[in-house]
Write a protein that holds these residues in place. Structure first.
Motif, PDB file in Angstrom:
ATOM      1  N   LEU A   2      -5.511  -4.789  36.852  1.00  0.00           N
ATOM      2  CA  LEU A   2      -4.521  -5.130  35.839  1.00  0.00           C
ATOM      3  C   LEU A   2      -3.262  -4.337  36.163  1.00  0.00           C
ATOM      4  O   LEU A   2      -3.283  -3.103  36.193  1.00  0.00           O
ATOM      5  CB  LEU A   2      -5.008  -4.789  34.428  1.00  0.00           C
ATOM      6  N   LEU A   3      -2.184  -5.053  36.411  1.00  0.00           N
ATOM      7  CA  LEU A   3      -0.882  -4.447  36.690  1.00  0.00           C
ATOM      8  C   LEU A   3      -0.090  -4.450  35.390  1.00  0.00           C
ATOM      9  O   LEU A   3       0.116  -5.502  34.795  1.00  0.00           O
ATOM     10  CB  LEU A   3      -0.136  -5.273  37.747  1.00  0.00           C
ATOM     11  N   VAL A   4       0.345  -3.283  34.959  1.00  0.00           N
ATOM     12  CA  VAL A   4       1.149  -3.163  33.747  1.00  0.00           C
ATOM     13  C   VAL A   4       2.530  -2.685  34.191  1.00  0.00           C
ATOM     14  O   VAL A   4       2.687  -1.556  34.639  1.00  0.00           O
ATOM     15  CB  VAL A   4       0.502  -2.176  32.742  1.00  0.00           C
ATOM     16  N   ALA A  35      -3.770  -9.378  37.967  1.00  0.00           N
ATOM     17  CA  ALA A  35      -3.007 -10.056  36.925  1.00  0.00           C
ATOM     18  C   ALA A  35      -2.046  -9.024  36.344  1.00  0.00           C
ATOM     19  O   ALA A  35      -2.312  -7.821  36.404  1.00  0.00           O
ATOM     20  CB  ALA A  35      -3.927 -10.609  35.843  1.00  0.00           C
ATOM     21  N   ALA A  36      -0.946  -9.511  35.778  1.00  0.00           N
ATOM     22  CA  ALA A  36       0.080  -8.590  35.287  1.00  0.00           C
ATOM     23  C   ALA A  36       0.482  -8.900  33.856  1.00  0.00           C
ATOM     24  O   ALA A  36       0.488 -10.054  33.442  1.00  0.00           O
ATOM     25  CB  ALA A  36       1.319  -8.649  36.180  1.00  0.00           C
ATOM     26  N   GLY A  76       3.107 -11.869  27.028  1.00  0.00           N
ATOM     27  CA  GLY A  76       2.188 -12.505  27.960  1.00  0.00           C
ATOM     28  C   GLY A  76       0.779 -12.515  27.395  1.00  0.00           C
ATOM     29  O   GLY A  76       0.560 -12.253  26.202  1.00  0.00           O
ATOM     30  N   HIS A  77      -0.167 -12.796  28.251  1.00  0.00           N
ATOM     31  CA  HIS A  77      -1.567 -12.899  27.831  1.00  0.00           C
ATOM     32  C   HIS A  77      -2.472 -12.387  28.937  1.00  0.00           C
ATOM     33  O   HIS A  77      -2.236 -12.631  30.118  1.00  0.00           O
ATOM     34  CB  HIS A  77      -1.918 -14.352  27.521  1.00  0.00           C
ATOM     35  N   VAL A  78      -3.513 -11.669  28.547  1.00  0.00           N
ATOM     36  CA  VAL A  78      -4.576 -11.261  29.460  1.00  0.00           C
ATOM     37  C   VAL A  78      -5.883 -11.386  28.696  1.00  0.00           C
ATOM     38  O   VAL A  78      -5.923 -11.171  27.479  1.00  0.00           O
ATOM     39  CB  VAL A  78      -4.353  -9.826  29.999  1.00  0.00           C
ATOM     40  N   VAL A  96      -3.862  -9.961  23.885  1.00  0.00           N
ATOM     41  CA  VAL A  96      -4.998  -9.414  24.621  1.00  0.00           C
ATOM     42  C   VAL A  96      -6.261 -10.024  24.030  1.00  0.00           C
ATOM     43  O   VAL A  96      -6.536  -9.872  22.843  1.00  0.00           O
ATOM     44  CB  VAL A  96      -5.039  -7.870  24.538  1.00  0.00           C
ATOM     45  N   GLU A  97      -6.998 -10.731  24.885  1.00  0.00           N
ATOM     46  CA  GLU A  97      -8.204 -11.432  24.448  1.00  0.00           C
ATOM     47  C   GLU A  97      -9.427 -10.805  25.098  1.00  0.00           C
ATOM     48  O   GLU A  97      -9.379 -10.348  26.241  1.00  0.00           O
ATOM     49  CB  GLU A  97      -8.105 -12.903  24.862  1.00  0.00           C
TER      50      GLU A  97
END
Length: 141
Positions: free
Chosen positions: A56-58, A16-17, A84-86, A132-133
């Protein structure tokens, strides 16, 4: 429409990014504060972290719009703009510990609540404003 060939649906998300305006600040947040193991960094383009069995792609959105110069790895340009959201999976006790660590570092909780099914979620913002959750797996059954 003609009949499509059968294929199994994807069984998991491999990566995910999120897109950030400052890779150094993102590295301080995801790598140092959250403690995610860094896999690689390319200055001006990305930093990647291992999160259990996923990655996790940042990305810096400017860096991902530049086509690759390596014909052996022809990743097409891509990217996103805006927040965005992760969501990271965590137990209730882990969420409590994460919230305390984030608070001690000056990161405010945006929300900390239980969903109607009883699962707990904690929301904060990373330095670029991404949501960020941290949530219990029971959130999704």
């Amino acid at each position: 429409m003609s009949r499509l060939p059968d294929a199994p649906p994807p069984g998991a998300i491999l990566e995910a990014a999120v897109y950030v305006s400052d890779l150094d600040a993102a590295e301080a947040f995801y790598g140092e504060l959250l403690g995610l193991p860094r896999l690689m960094r390319v200055p001006g383009r990305h930093v990647f972290y291992r999160v259990g069995a996923t990655i996790l792609l940042v990305f810096d959105p400017e860096g991902t719009t530049v086509p690759t110069s390596d014909p052996a790895i022809p990743v097409p340009p891509h990217g996103a703009r805006g927040e965005g959201h992760v969501c990271f999976a965590a137990t209730d006790a882990e969420i409590t510990a994460i919230r305390a660590r984030l608070a001690a570092a000056g990161v405010e909780a945006e929300a900390d609540f239980r969903w109607p099914n009883g699962a707990r979620s904690l929301y904060v913002r990373d330095p670029s404003g991404n949501s960020v959750e941290f949530a219990e797996r029971a959130l999704w059954g």
